[in-house]
Design an enzyme around this catalytic site. Structure first.
Site, PDB file in Angstrom:
ATOM      1  N   ARG A 237       0.997  -0.933   0.051  1.00  0.00           N
ATOM      2  CA  ARG A 237      -0.158   0.036   0.045  1.00  0.00           C
ATOM      3  C   ARG A 237       1.202   1.083  -0.333  1.00  0.00           C
ATOM      4  NH1 ARG A 237      -3.238  -3.057  -1.408  1.00  0.00           N
ATOM      5  NH2 ARG A 237      -5.145  -3.190  -0.722  1.00  0.00           N
ATOM      6  N   GLU A 266      -4.778   7.441  -4.942  1.00  0.00           N
ATOM      7  CA  GLU A 266      -4.956   6.606  -6.180  1.00  0.00           C
ATOM      8  C   GLU A 266      -5.431   6.923  -6.880  1.00  0.00           C
ATOM      9  OE1 GLU A 266      -4.309   2.187  -5.360  1.00  0.00           O
ATOM     10  OE2 GLU A 266      -2.550   2.404  -5.006  1.00  0.00           O
ATOM     11  N   HIS A 285      -1.874  -0.107 -10.134  1.00  0.00           N
ATOM     12  CA  HIS A 285      -2.285  -0.758  -8.719  1.00  0.00           C
ATOM     13  C   HIS A 285      -2.575  -2.033  -9.449  1.00  0.00           C
ATOM     14  CE1 HIS A 285      -4.025  -0.755  -4.431  1.00  0.00           C
ATOM     15  NE2 HIS A 285      -4.159  -2.393  -5.165  1.00  0.00           N
TER      16      HIS A 285
END
Ligand code: DGY
Length: 324
Positions: A237, A266, A285
């Site tokens: 993360r 994000e 991601h």
């Protein structure tokens, strides 16, 4: 009577059909402003929720007094206040296991892409800049035989160790809550303190979850311990890392490169300084983003949700204290 389920993620036709057989389904197609308004309207009748990539805070969940279960289509559960859910006896489930290998593949893709400068050199060819044989200015660095440092030796950490040890002959060192003898035996891995790992690893790879304990774990002091040859990989993360400190370490060539699949915010802002650095490979991601794995995750989440709504304990229950 069928239970009321609110989906905030589209599922494949077979999974949709399965859910429709057993529940009344409200689908929120996207989490834009309109979608979020629709979600707020649906929450008062929701008994089950299924989706991903949405921070479900107390303010939203207070709109859902009948909520019994949330099935997250993710392994990470940092979008949920587990204490609050447990207090309300709402069962939270996630989707571990099915994404382990794919996410480790992404980690290795970033290791190879950064070390061998794959993106930068491929762009050079695409831009018509390959006009003579490349020389040292474009060389990368070896991956095989280099020391792989893994921070967070969970399932994904182990899958990364397996690739490094068996596939690339890499000595593996790791840091986690406590030493893991079985891992040490399987991959000839050695436990290190965090500081020792940062100093010794050629590849520092983050695979640990975001928690109050891990937030900001890697910052200025930790980057200062790394060497100019170190390559930093993050598939966990973004908030585990102080991104400003990372940008400084990369800009000053305090470390060689970074392969990043996750970011503090994000989607990553288009004008992030990270995107100005040619020693950064940034991906969206996409750790678990293959057709097969995302379908397996969705199937797992549907299984978890239907079990919970039928009064059974979901296989991947995250908050067992909420179970009666
Ligand atoms: C996960 O499953 O947690 C992935 O990072 C997607 O959010």
């Amino acid at each position: 009577m069928k239970k009321q389920v609110v989906l905030y993620k589209k599922l494949s036709a077979p999974l949709m059909a399965r859910l429709h057989e057993q529940a009344e389904v409200t689908l929120i197609e996207s989490l834009d402003t309109q979608g979020l308004a629709k979600l707020r309207d649906a929450l008062p009748r929701a008994q089950g929720l299924l989706g991903a990539s949405l921070k479900l805070d107390a303010e939203l969940l207070d709109l859902a007094p009948h909520l019994e279960a949330i099935a997250s289509v993710s392994v990470g559960v940092d979008n949920y206040d587990i204490g609050y859910l447990t207090e309300r006896r709402i069962l939270l489930s996630n989707t571990p296991d099915v994404l382990t290998e794919t996410t480790a593949d992404t980690g290795f893709a970033l290791i190879l892409a950064t070390a061998r400068r794959v993106v930068e050199l491929a762009n050079m060819v695409r831009d018509g800049q390959w006009t003579r044989n490349i020389g040292p200015a474009h060389f990368g660095t070896d991956v095989h035989g280099k020391t792989l440092g893994i921070i967070g030796m969970g399932r994904i950490g182990e899958a990364l160790a397996q690739r490094g040890h068996f596939g690339f002959g890499m000595p593996v060192i790791y840091h986690s809550h406590s030493p893991k003898p079985a891992v040490e035996q399987r991959f000839n891995a050695q436990y290190r303190s965090l500081d020792d790992l940062l100093q010794q690893a050629d590849f520092v790879c983050l695979t640990l979850p975001l928690t109050a304990e891990t937030e900001g774990l890697i910052g200025t002091r930790q980057f200062a311990l790394m060497r100019p040859e170190t390559i930093f990989i993050n598939i966990s993360r973004g908030k585990v890392v102080d991104e400003a400190a990372l940008i400084r370490a990369l800009s000053n060539r305090q470390i060689r490169a970074a392969g990043l699949d996750v970011f503090e915010r994000e989607p990553l802002n288009h004008d992030s300084p990270l995107l100005q650095l040619n020693n950064v490979v940034a991906t969206p991601h996409m750790g678990s983003a293959t057709h097969e794995t995302r379908e397996a995750m969705a199937r797992c989440a549907v299984d978890n949700l239907l079990a919970a709504l039928a009064g059974q304990r979901p296989v991947n229950l995250v908050n067992p204290q909420a179970w009666r």
